[in-house]
Write an enzyme that holds these catalytic residues in place. Sequence first.
Site, PDB file in Angstrom:
ATOM      1  N   ARG A 241       3.001 -10.479  -7.297  1.00  0.00           N
ATOM      2  CA  ARG A 241       1.958 -10.446  -8.321  1.00  0.00           C
ATOM      3  C   ARG A 241       1.350 -11.831  -8.476  1.00  0.00           C
ATOM      4  NH1 ARG A 241       1.721  -5.928  -7.624  1.00  0.00           N
ATOM      5  NH2 ARG A 241       1.937  -4.158  -9.025  1.00  0.00           N
ATOM      6  N   GLU A 270      -7.137 -10.835 -10.057  1.00  0.00           N
ATOM      7  CA  GLU A 270      -7.809 -10.237  -8.894  1.00  0.00           C
ATOM      8  C   GLU A 270      -8.657  -9.045  -9.326  1.00  0.00           C
ATOM      9  OE1 GLU A 270      -4.120  -9.435  -6.722  1.00  0.00           O
ATOM     10  OE2 GLU A 270      -4.338  -7.301  -7.142  1.00  0.00           O
ATOM     11  N   HIS A 288      -4.864  -7.971  -1.443  1.00  0.00           N
ATOM     12  CA  HIS A 288      -3.832  -7.060  -1.985  1.00  0.00           C
ATOM     13  C   HIS A 288      -3.688  -5.803  -1.103  1.00  0.00           C
ATOM     14  CE1 HIS A 288      -1.676  -5.712  -5.918  1.00  0.00           C
ATOM     15  NE2 HIS A 288      -1.066  -5.239  -4.837  1.00  0.00           N
TER      16      HIS A 288
HETATM   17  C1  8YV Z   1      -0.629  -1.116  -4.854  1.00  0.00           C
HETATM   18  C2  8YV Z   1       1.266  -2.711  -5.569  1.00  0.00           C
HETATM   19  O1  8YV Z   1      -1.537  -1.160  -3.817  1.00  0.00           O
HETATM   20  O2  8YV Z   1       2.811  -0.927  -5.670  1.00  0.00           O
HETATM   21  C3  8YV Z   1       2.432  -1.996  -6.150  1.00  0.00           C
HETATM   22  O3  8YV Z   1       3.000  -2.499  -7.149  1.00  0.00           O
HETATM   23  O4  8YV Z   1       1.014  -3.801  -5.904  1.00  0.00           O
HETATM   24  C4  8YV Z   1       0.441  -2.107  -4.501  1.00  0.00           C
HETATM   25  O5  8YV Z   1       1.249  -1.461  -3.571  1.00  0.00           O
HETATM   26  C5  8YV Z   1      -1.407  -1.213  -6.111  1.00  0.00           C
HETATM   27  O6  8YV Z   1      -0.733  -1.664  -7.203  1.00  0.00           O
HETATM   28  C6  8YV Z   1      -2.048   0.156  -6.341  1.00  0.00           C
HETATM   29  O7  8YV Z   1      -1.796   0.742  -7.561  1.00  0.00           O
END
Ligand code: 8YV
Length: 322
Positions: A241, A270, A288
């Site tokens: 994160r 982001e 991401h």
């Molecule tokens: C996602 C992520 O693409 O799963 C997670 O926590 O950060 C990523 O895999 C994103 O959060 C989509 O909701």
Amino acid sequence: MPEKRPVVLVTRKLPEAVEERLRRDYEPILNPQDVAYSEDRLLELAGHADAILTCGTEKWTAAMIEKLPGRVRIIATFSVGYDHIDVEACRRRGIIVTNTPDVLTEATADVALLCLLGAARLAWPAQRDLRAGLWKRWSPTTYLGRSLENRVLGIVGMGRIGRAVARRARSFGLTICYHNRRRLPPELEQGATYHETLEGMLPHCHVLSLNCPGSPENYHLINAERIALLPEGAILVNTARGTLVDDAALIAALRSGHLFAAGLDVFEGEPDIDPVYRELDNVYILPHIGSATLETRNAMGFCCLDNLDAFFRGEPVPNPVT
Ligand code: 8YV
């Protein structure tokens, strides 16, 4: 399944196979244009829903949760992280929250290694120059990265993804150490050295990979003081994160050369990233994409649906976050 099919608000456009299963088993409120819903629009649509299938792009604050209609009883997030949902507010309202662990472990660990290699080998300026037609002549002294063999990789957060990063990194000749709330049993440690404190681990880390949750207590975990504890020329990798890193401190260390490079797949705020990252040659940045393979995104969607299916059958959900 009950006679009347539950209504599911799906906040983002999802892969076709996932939407197909949604249409088969539920009354989904889909978002085919992938519109970025405002908070008001989300609440308006939630007024018709029994369940919400959301992504990390929607912020479910306590104020939002409190305004949800009583008929919403479950929020399934299409992510392993759930820092975008006020889980405590959900608990107060009796709303179940589920996430998608396991299914994105390998894809995310792959991108951690992509970031690590991209940073260590200065892949960005090399590729930029090549694409711009600026590569005129091979040179013994340009695009010089750093070797990984016999170096130490420190992993912050030795959960499923951290351990998958460790597995891959060993094959590059890196020795693993880690910091975690708890020490792992030997079969999960696989010879990695445990450090009870982050401060105790940092001076040993030629590369540092962040694989811990973006919880409030981890906000700006990597700040100027902790970056200063890393050895000169270290590399930072963040696929967890953006909120884990103080951007100003990281940028200062990348500029001064205290850090050799960084590989980043996630950013605070982001997609509005600190614009300096776009200018620095020694950062390898990605938008991401940790879980972005078709197979993984399908599996994430199916995992959300397995949780909704169990809930509406009156069974325990497989992936509650609390
Ligand atoms: C996602 C992520 O693409 O799963 C997670 O926590 O950060 C990523 O895999 C994103 O959060 C989509 O909701």
